[in-house]
Design an enzyme around this catalytic site. Structure first.
Site, PDB file in Angstrom:
ATOM      1  N   HIS A 159       0.821  -1.222   0.000  1.00 51.94           N
ATOM      2  CA  HIS A 159       0.000   0.000   0.000  1.00 51.94           C
ATOM      3  C   HIS A 159       0.852   1.268   0.000  1.00 51.94           C
ATOM      4  O   HIS A 159       0.344   2.353  -0.261  1.00 51.94           O
ATOM      5  CB  HIS A 159      -0.987   0.002   1.179  1.00 51.94           C
ATOM      6  CG  HIS A 159      -0.374   0.312   2.521  1.00 51.94           C
ATOM      7  ND1 HIS A 159      -0.066  -0.663   3.444  1.00 51.94           N
ATOM      8  CD2 HIS A 159      -0.036   1.479   3.104  1.00 51.94           C
ATOM      9  CE1 HIS A 159       0.434  -0.105   4.531  1.00 51.94           C
ATOM     10  NE2 HIS A 159       0.465   1.209   4.347  1.00 51.94           N
ATOM     11  N   ASP A 189       0.278  -7.596   1.611  1.00 53.13           N
ATOM     12  CA  ASP A 189       0.702  -6.197   1.725  1.00 53.13           C
ATOM     13  C   ASP A 189       2.226  -6.074   1.719  1.00 53.13           C
ATOM     14  O   ASP A 189       2.817  -5.358   2.526  1.00 53.13           O
ATOM     15  CB  ASP A 189       0.121  -5.540   2.980  1.00 53.13           C
ATOM     16  CG  ASP A 189       0.180  -4.014   2.904  1.00 53.13           C
ATOM     17  OD1 ASP A 189       0.300  -3.479   1.782  1.00 53.13           O
ATOM     18  OD2 ASP A 189       0.110  -3.364   3.967  1.00 53.13           O
ATOM     19  N   SER A 271       4.520   2.743   7.996  1.00 52.77           N
ATOM     20  CA  SER A 271       4.255   1.566   7.169  1.00 52.77           C
ATOM     21  C   SER A 271       5.508   1.137   6.430  1.00 52.77           C
ATOM     22  O   SER A 271       6.214   1.948   5.846  1.00 52.77           O
ATOM     23  CB  SER A 271       3.163   1.875   6.152  1.00 52.77           C
ATOM     24  OG  SER A 271       1.894   1.762   6.721  1.00 52.77           O
TER      25      SER A 271
END
Length: 428
Positions: A159, A189, A271
């Site tokens: 992402h 992911d 992230s």
């Protein structure tokens, strides 16, 4: 109890009324008797993907070379893309070794953690109800995991890099270099990006290094951990905490991975950053947090041991650039997404349900039929049409791709097969 899961993105809010769309009558597969239609999600606690204004990631894939490996010339390096290996700890015990020395861990780890900036173009609705394209910039984190003869390899969250038109990696010495996506697996992911070695300055090569992977299966609840990442886009920062729980299942749409829960502060921009044990080994990739004002100290990371083989596969892919739309190849199908709710309702796997196979297209020639479900491409999972189209955007007309396809049987079950499809031009 059902939950609503929220992506922490800088663009418009996701359409909360579009979690489930009924297929049209001519597309709708036969329903299994005795199943009730599932309700749309009810908002209780949200989870935010740590991208948004500053969501990012990094991970590490390496060959046998360790430490400050980048002083080696291309002639001296014998590592190839197809032999790149992740660097794992050679210590048999990767569990807790007492209280973490956060200062030492931070000093040792900063050289393999990077920031990632993503320029992307997204379609948004304008004031008059039309659709226009909008350029957006966001940032995240990443981890250096290896190199081959020509590239430095970095792991991050999917992402963080999805939809990118330009990716920029910034190293510990604040030098920045453009990067390309090497491969992604949206269902986990995970993504690996590559930076050309020739574009990295000699001074930078002396300051960066490859991370060592620990064994996330040996983590214990209560064990000290440290999180490093590009929090809020301000540059690398360090937080610490403990492992709060293991094997957490958040049931996020299109995501299939159990997570490590930690109370170490994980914020937008973290992230793809590293979750480290007390030895400074990477045991997780930071990815989401609880997005609720009543909740504190609940962040999540992807266990490194669960995705090592996926990262290895992505490292060894050919680095590609997106193909202009006029040259892109197509499978030759029409279909719609089978999300978890609809898949459970119909008793089918999640993926892309094929409602029509176009005549003389690649899918028809490969034996794919209406009613099949596509669940992967080139060894990585796909859960929706958007993921599939994103993967196909790197392939030209006439190239071949391997699809993972679920074929329906007479008994109502599905048989998985790998099918090679030659891509064609878009058919009318």
């Amino acid at each position: 109890m059902s939950h609503e899961y929220e992506y922490y993105n800088p663009g418009p809010e996701p359409d909360r009324n579009n979690f489930y769309t009924d297929p049209t009558p001519e597309q709708e597969p036969p329903r299994k008797k005795g199943r009730k239609k599932l309700s749309k999600a009810a908002a209780v606690v949200g989870f935010a993907v740590l991208f948004g204004v500053v969501g990012g990631v990094t991970f590490q894939a390496t060959n046998a070379v360790t430490g400050k490996i980048f002083g080696t010339s291309a002639k001296e390096s014998s590592s190839k893309v197809d032999t790149a290996q992740l660097t794992k700890s050679d210590q048999s015990d990767s569990g807790s070794s007492g209280t973490a020395d956060v200062t030492q861990i931070a000093q040792n780890s900063m050289p393999f953690v990077v920031s990632i900036q993503n320029m992307s173009v997204k379609q948004v609705q304008d004031f008059f109800g039309g659709i226009r394209e909008q350029t957006e910039q966001s940032a995240g984190s990443g981890i250096i995991v290896g190199q081959n003869d020509n590239e430095l390899l970095i792991v991050t969250n999917n992402h963080v890099v999805e939809g990118s038109t330009t990716l920029t990696v910034t190293f510990v010495d604040e030098k920045s270099v453009e990067a390309s996506i090497k491969g992604t697996d949206p269902t986990k992911d995970i993504a690996v990006v590559a930076v050309p070695m020739k574009n990295i300055g000699s001074d930078t090569k002396e300051q960066i290094k490859v991370a060592t992977l620990g064994d996330s299966e040996k983590l214990q609840v209560g064990e000290d951990v440290v999180a490093i990442g590009n929090a809020l886009g301000y540059g690398q920062s360090v937080t610490n905490g403990i492992v709060s729980a293991k094997d957490r299942d958040l049931q996020m749409e299109g995501f299939d991975c159990k997570l490590i829960q930690t109370n170490a502060a994980i914020n937008p921009g973290n992230s793809g950053g590293a979750l480290l044990n007390s030895k400074g080994e990477v045991v997780g990739i930071n990815t989401v947090k609880v997005n609720d004002s009543a909740v504190e100290g609940m962040g999540y990371a992807i266990p490194i041991s669960d995705v090592t083989s996926i990262i290895q596969n992505l490292m060894n892919k050919e680095t590609r650039t997106q193909v202009p739309e006029a040259q892109r190849g197509y499978i030759g199908i029409e279909g719609f997404d089978l999300d978890e709710q609809s898949a459970e309702q119909f008793g089918m796997p999640t993926g892309i349900y094929i409602s029509k196979v176009q005549k003389n297209g690649g899918a028809e020639k490969a034996g794919i039929t209406q009613g099949c479900i596509i669940t992967g491409i080139e060894g990585v999972g796909v859960s929706n049409m958007e993921d599939l189209q994103a993967q196909l955007s790197y392939y030209k007309i006439g190239e071949k791709v391997k699809l993972t396809v679920q074929f329906p049987s007479d008994k109502g079950s599905y048989e998985e097969k790998e099918v090679e499809v030659t891509l064609t031009q878009m058919l009318g």
